[in-house]
Design a protein around this motif. Sequence first.
Motif, PDB file in Angstrom:
ATOM      1  N   ASP A 217      69.267 -62.906  22.598  1.00  0.00           N
ATOM      2  CA  ASP A 217      69.062 -64.351  22.420  1.00  0.00           C
ATOM      3  C   ASP A 217      70.240 -65.142  22.973  1.00  0.00           C
ATOM      4  N   GLY A 218      70.644 -64.757  24.184  1.00  0.00           N
ATOM      5  CA  GLY A 218      71.745 -65.458  24.797  1.00  0.00           C
ATOM      6  C   GLY A 218      73.065 -65.286  24.086  1.00  0.00           C
ATOM      7  N   GLY A 219      73.224 -64.153  23.412  1.00  0.00           N
ATOM      8  CA  GLY A 219      74.467 -63.874  22.700  1.00  0.00           C
ATOM      9  C   GLY A 219      74.531 -64.434  21.303  1.00  0.00           C
ATOM     10  N   LYS A 220      73.412 -64.964  20.802  1.00  0.00           N
ATOM     11  CA  LYS A 220      73.415 -65.595  19.478  1.00  0.00           C
ATOM     12  C   LYS A 220      73.211 -64.600  18.338  1.00  0.00           C
ATOM     13  N   SER A 221      72.674 -63.430  18.640  1.00  0.00           N
ATOM     14  CA  SER A 221      72.417 -62.451  17.582  1.00  0.00           C
ATOM     15  C   SER A 221      72.613 -61.041  18.123  1.00  0.00           C
ATOM     16  N   TRP A 222      72.578 -60.074  17.216  1.00  0.00           N
ATOM     17  CA  TRP A 222      72.787 -58.672  17.556  1.00  0.00           C
ATOM     18  C   TRP A 222      71.548 -57.852  17.211  1.00  0.00           C
ATOM     19  N   HIS A 223      71.322 -56.778  17.959  1.00  0.00           N
ATOM     20  CA  HIS A 223      70.301 -55.799  17.576  1.00  0.00           C
ATOM     21  C   HIS A 223      70.751 -54.433  18.044  1.00  0.00           C
ATOM     22  N   VAL A 224      70.116 -53.403  17.509  1.00  0.00           N
ATOM     23  CA  VAL A 224      70.485 -52.025  17.839  1.00  0.00           C
ATOM     24  C   VAL A 224      69.610 -51.523  18.978  1.00  0.00           C
ATOM     25  N   SER A 225      70.240 -50.873  19.924  1.00  0.00           N
ATOM     26  CA  SER A 225      69.535 -50.284  21.061  1.00  0.00           C
ATOM     27  C   SER A 225      69.902 -48.812  21.166  1.00  0.00           C
ATOM     28  N   TRP A 226      68.921 -47.965  21.445  1.00  0.00           N
ATOM     29  CA  TRP A 226      69.201 -46.543  21.648  1.00  0.00           C
ATOM     30  C   TRP A 226      69.978 -46.350  22.938  1.00  0.00           C
ATOM     31  N   CYS A 227      70.868 -45.384  22.956  1.00  0.00           N
ATOM     32  CA  CYS A 227      71.666 -45.115  24.152  1.00  0.00           C
ATOM     33  C   CYS A 227      71.990 -43.628  24.215  1.00  0.00           C
ATOM     34  N   SER A 228      72.658 -43.221  25.286  1.00  0.00           N
ATOM     35  CA  SER A 228      72.982 -41.807  25.466  1.00  0.00           C
ATOM     36  C   SER A 228      73.991 -41.350  24.418  1.00  0.00           C
ATOM     37  N   LEU A 229      74.081 -40.045  24.227  1.00  0.00           N
ATOM     38  CA  LEU A 229      74.940 -39.502  23.169  1.00  0.00           C
ATOM     39  C   LEU A 229      76.387 -39.932  23.318  1.00  0.00           C
ATOM     40  N   ALA A 230      76.877 -39.970  24.547  1.00  0.00           N
ATOM     41  CA  ALA A 230      78.296 -40.255  24.774  1.00  0.00           C
ATOM     42  C   ALA A 230      78.627 -41.742  24.709  1.00  0.00           C
ATOM     43  N   ASP A 231      77.607 -42.608  24.730  1.00  0.00           N
ATOM     44  CA  ASP A 231      77.863 -44.043  24.864  1.00  0.00           C
ATOM     45  C   ASP A 231      77.636 -44.851  23.591  1.00  0.00           C
ATOM     46  N   GLY A 232      77.215 -44.214  22.522  1.00  0.00           N
ATOM     47  CA  GLY A 232      76.872 -44.966  21.320  1.00  0.00           C
ATOM     48  C   GLY A 232      77.987 -45.032  20.297  1.00  0.00           C
ATOM     49  N   ILE A 233      77.656 -45.584  19.151  1.00  0.00           N
ATOM     50  CA  ILE A 233      78.622 -45.802  18.077  1.00  0.00           C
ATOM     51  C   ILE A 233      78.937 -44.508  17.323  1.00  0.00           C
ATOM     52  N   VAL A 234      77.963 -43.618  17.206  1.00  0.00           N
ATOM     53  CA  VAL A 234      78.210 -42.366  16.485  1.00  0.00           C
ATOM     54  C   VAL A 234      79.228 -41.527  17.251  1.00  0.00           C
ATOM     55  N   ASP A 235      80.291 -41.151  16.574  1.00  0.00           N
ATOM     56  CA  ASP A 235      81.313 -40.279  17.149  1.00  0.00           C
ATOM     57  C   ASP A 235      80.894 -38.840  16.885  1.00  0.00           C
ATOM     58  N   TRP A 236      80.192 -38.247  17.843  1.00  0.00           N
ATOM     59  CA  TRP A 236      79.629 -36.919  17.599  1.00  0.00           C
ATOM     60  C   TRP A 236      80.698 -35.837  17.492  1.00  0.00           C
ATOM     61  N   LYS A 237      81.845 -36.048  18.119  1.00  0.00           N
ATOM     62  CA  LYS A 237      82.931 -35.086  17.938  1.00  0.00           C
ATOM     63  C   LYS A 237      83.363 -35.069  16.475  1.00  0.00           C
ATOM     64  N   ARG A 238      83.449 -36.238  15.865  1.00  0.00           N
ATOM     65  CA  ARG A 238      83.809 -36.350  14.449  1.00  0.00           C
ATOM     66  C   ARG A 238      82.722 -35.748  13.553  1.00  0.00           C
ATOM     67  N   VAL A 239      81.458 -36.049  13.869  1.00  0.00           N
ATOM     68  CA  VAL A 239      80.354 -35.526  13.060  1.00  0.00           C
ATOM     69  C   VAL A 239      80.335 -34.001  13.095  1.00  0.00           C
ATOM     70  N   LEU A 240      80.502 -33.427  14.273  1.00  0.00           N
ATOM     71  CA  LEU A 240      80.485 -31.969  14.391  1.00  0.00           C
ATOM     72  C   LEU A 240      81.649 -31.335  13.625  1.00  0.00           C
ATOM     73  N   ALA A 241      82.822 -31.952  13.695  1.00  0.00           N
ATOM     74  CA  ALA A 241      83.970 -31.439  12.943  1.00  0.00           C
ATOM     75  C   ALA A 241      83.703 -31.507  11.445  1.00  0.00           C
ATOM     76  N   ASP A 242      83.077 -32.587  10.997  1.00  0.00           N
ATOM     77  CA  ASP A 242      82.768 -32.728   9.575  1.00  0.00           C
ATOM     78  C   ASP A 242      81.711 -31.715   9.135  1.00  0.00           C
ATOM     79  N   LEU A 243      80.721 -31.468   9.991  1.00  0.00           N
ATOM     80  CA  LEU A 243      79.718 -30.456   9.670  1.00  0.00           C
ATOM     81  C   LEU A 243      80.363 -29.074   9.530  1.00  0.00           C
ATOM     82  N   LYS A 244      81.281 -28.764  10.438  1.00  0.00           N
ATOM     83  CA  LYS A 244      81.998 -27.492  10.334  1.00  0.00           C
ATOM     84  C   LYS A 244      82.785 -27.418   9.030  1.00  0.00           C
TER      85      LYS A 244
END
Length: 278
Positions: A217-244
């Motif tokens: 909306d021209g920068g007026k609001s935010w929404h979530v968009s799917w993206c590749s594993l390396a480009d998103g907010i989830v830190d998968w290196k951290r998640v994997l370490a925590d799972l271990k």
Amino acid sequence: MKFSVFTVMTPELTPEELVAALKEYGYDGVEWRMKDVPESAVKEAPSFWGNNRCSIGESASDWELGRIREWTRQRGLSVVGVTPYLTAGDLEGTERVMRVAKKLGARQIRVGVPWYGPGAKYDELFSQGVEYLRGVEALSGKYAVKGLVETHHGTIAPSVGLAYRLVDGLDPDRVGVLLDPGNMVHEGYEAYRMGMELLGPYLAHVHVKNACWVRRDGGKSWHVSWCSLADGIVDWKRVLADLKSVGYNGYLCFEDFSDVQPSRVVLKQNIEYLRSLL
């Protein structure tokens, strides 16, 4: 930890094509999407939730299920689970999916969780959810197929803490939690390791995808968009370490909705990326 794929992410591949690709790229298992393709979508281009050619029909025959099981076994892959789109409270549908899972050799299915929205009352939905899960627990004992509650935005289990509240007190051999950090970008973020420690024996499965917040909306609001594993907010290196750290040794199941490259490319890149993090 082992690698699998939830077939919702490979809509242009047939089941036979998918298992061949999984074998080629070094996967260990497959999680089958169970959903009819709408008649109106059959002639459309393949898509995740429309003409998904890598789905098991809700009325699939024993012959069809047998072919899928045989293709999977011939490639040395395990059927990790069956993932339908159940409504909380639908025990008849849940039992039908458990019967399919049993025929495929799968040990778990995703079950329904009440959706939360305008006019909803959490306490009422929570009571309905718990009553349903008690029924799931009984069915699990009958079929030896575990029912999983997924952390999912828009439901009464968007976070690990709220998912745990639903399953607490039930038999963790029969009812568990499917941890989905990608969904928790939308809603429900908690410190990953804390959530895993809270779940303890209820931590049964992990979905792997990523998402990011973007302006609209021209920068007026935010929404979530799917993206590749390396480009998103989830830190998968951290998640994997925590799972271990909590001793998780189950499946990491890819459910990539980035939709930027063909499925075969994404299958190859995803497993290489996670292996590099491990």
